[in-house]
Design an enzyme around this catalytic site. Structure first.
Site, PDB file in Angstrom:
ATOM      1  N   GLU A  20       0.694  -1.246   0.071  1.00  0.00           N
ATOM      2  CA  GLU A  20      -0.092   0.074   0.027  1.00  0.00           C
ATOM      3  C   GLU A  20       0.728   1.248  -0.039  1.00  0.00           C
ATOM      4  OE1 GLU A  20      -3.114   2.418   2.806  1.00  0.00           O
ATOM      5  OE2 GLU A  20      -2.502   0.318   3.413  1.00  0.00           O
ATOM      6  N   ARG A  63       5.461  31.576 -20.572  1.00  0.00           N
ATOM      7  CA  ARG A  63       5.311  32.874 -19.893  1.00  0.00           C
ATOM      8  C   ARG A  63       6.591  33.724 -19.905  1.00  0.00           C
ATOM      9  NH1 ARG A  63       1.102  36.027 -17.758  1.00  0.00           N
ATOM     10  NH2 ARG A  63       1.717  36.723 -15.997  1.00  0.00           N
ATOM     11  N   ASN A 100       4.069  10.331   7.730  1.00  0.00           N
ATOM     12  CA  ASN A 100       5.715  10.121   7.498  1.00  0.00           C
ATOM     13  C   ASN A 100       6.285   9.932   8.715  1.00  0.00           C
ATOM     14  OD1 ASN A 100       5.016   9.816   4.845  1.00  0.00           O
ATOM     15  ND2 ASN A 100       6.231  12.115   4.219  1.00  0.00           N
ATOM     16  N   GLU A 101       6.024  10.493   9.811  1.00  0.00           N
ATOM     17  CA  GLU A 101       6.611  10.355  11.125  1.00  0.00           C
ATOM     18  C   GLU A 101       6.778   8.883  11.583  1.00  0.00           C
ATOM     19  OE1 GLU A 101       5.581  14.374  10.676  1.00  0.00           O
ATOM     20  OE2 GLU A 101       4.257  12.384  10.408  1.00  0.00           O
TER      21      GLU A 101
END
Length: 385
Positions: free
Chosen positions: A247, A273, A371-372
């Site tokens: 996962e 641009r 993510n910790e």
């Protein structure tokens, strides 16, 4: 821009073309409407099933592709991201990488016939429910409980932020079956959505990934036959730990594909641009920004490809998956931040893709385990070396 990737062969390229046509024909024209409605059409699953995009790793006897080659899973994710359909990734890969591995690996023959084959064809939709209002990344803290009552379990509790929760016909639910055993007292139950006492609310109003159906689930004295137990009693936590790396790699692959699209749009914008009489890309500061993120994207792709190959060989471990998940999703945020800045005021306008990418990207560092937690997994591995 990207170097030539060597991990794919002709079979994979043919599959990629199939997914690309599918995304262009059956997804891109509907993204705006699905985003407003908060969910996709059920027919999307049936169309994907007919093309063999669901259950590539499922045995052919249940209608699947019969291959454990994760490269096919990755291609599906990459092409959806390429088409600007990040909010649809979890709908399809959510089955392939979250639901299917549990049913295929743990299900009895009867369970596979009842649920797996219809999900592979897209006639039935599945989801997995882990997160609770007071238990996110800490799966050992879940409180949804299943008490034994004769031939049934009686389930009470709540789940939240459940992908595909509204459309799901059946949900794999993590429940506590032995309150005294902590993590060793968690089991997995298959609960049909039409079960009395099973209620849903949603789609939840999220900041991004607007077309991704996300729900809160309520269980009030839901009676579940014990034959719906998935795997062994009180073994759910070890099953979750075994399947979570795939996962997390899927999340990393999705972030990888989306940030590449965002980068290319930013590069094109910088070329087209003009400001102060020159193109944006002719300004050294902008070239340096693009050079930095282009380099990091290329380096990240090398690591992702290695993890994809490991997953295909069934050798991906939780530490590498954690590294991929935290690093790639954090890089994704940096890339989008630079892309928005490069677009100036237009980057803050929703009609520009980069603005939607900005909103969609934020969840990457949170779901699938914050993510910790990924850093904690890595750190614990280092402490044992």
């Amino acid at each position: 821009m990207s170097f030539a990737r060597t991990i794919f062969d002709e079979r994979h390229q043919d599959f990629r073309e199939t997914v690309r046509r599918f995304a262009e024909r059956d997804i891109s024209p509907h993204i705006s409407r699905w985003s407003q409605e908060g969910q996709v059409d059920r027919e999307l699953y049936q169309k994907a099933g007919k093309l063999g995009l669901l259950g590539m790793g499922i045995p052919e006897e249940f209608g699947g592709g019969g291959t454990k080659d994760f490269r096919f899973n990755a291609i599906l994710i990459e092409e959806l991201a390429r088409a600007g359909a990040s909010s649809v990734v979890m709908n399809l890969s959510g089955f392939n990488d979250l639901v299917a591995p549990y049913l295929e690996g743990l299900g009895t023959a009867e369970q596979k016939n009842r649920w797996l084959e219809p999900m592979v064809s897209g006639r039935m939709i599945g989801a997995i429910a882990l997160t609770e209002p007071s238990a996110g990344s800490d799966l050992g803290a879940i409180t949804t409980v299943a008490h034994s009552d004769g031939d049934d379990f009686i389930v009470n509790g709540r789940k939240i932020f459940i992908s595909n929760g509204i459309l799901a016909d059946t949900v794999i639910v993590a429940v506590v079956t032995d309150p005294q055993a902590g993590k060793k007292g968690i089991s997995l139950l298959l609960i049909d959505a039409d079960s009395p006492g099973f209620f849903k609310t949603g789609p939840l109003k999220k900041v991004g990934l607007l077309a991704q159906d996300t729900a809160e689930l309520f269980f009030e004295d839901v009676r579940v036959p014990k034959e719906n137990l998935l795997g062994d009693l009180n073994s759910g936590f070890q099953y979750l730990r075994r399947n979570l790396p795939q996962e997390r790699l899927s999340i990393a692959v999705s972030s990888m594909g989306t940030m590449q699209r965002t980068f290319e749009k930013a590069r094109t914008y910088a070329i087209d641009r003009t400001a102060f009489g020159q193109r944006l890309i002719d300004m050294q500061a902008n070239r340096f920004y693009l050079a930095e993120i282009a380099t990091e994207i290329e380096i990240a792709q090398v690591f992702i490809d290695r993890c994809i190959l490991d997953a295909s060989a069934q050798t991906l471990d939780e530490t590498d998956a954690a590294m991929a998940k935290w690093w790639i999703t954090e890089l994704h945020l940096r890339v989008v931040h630079r892309a928005v800045q490069l677009h100036g005021g237009y980057g803050y306008m929703k009609e520009y893709d980069v603005a939607q990418d900005f909103l969609d990207s934020r969840i990457g560092t949170i779901y699938g385990g914050a993510n910790e937690i990924m850093k904690e997994i890595i750190g614990r591995k280092l402490a044992k070396l």
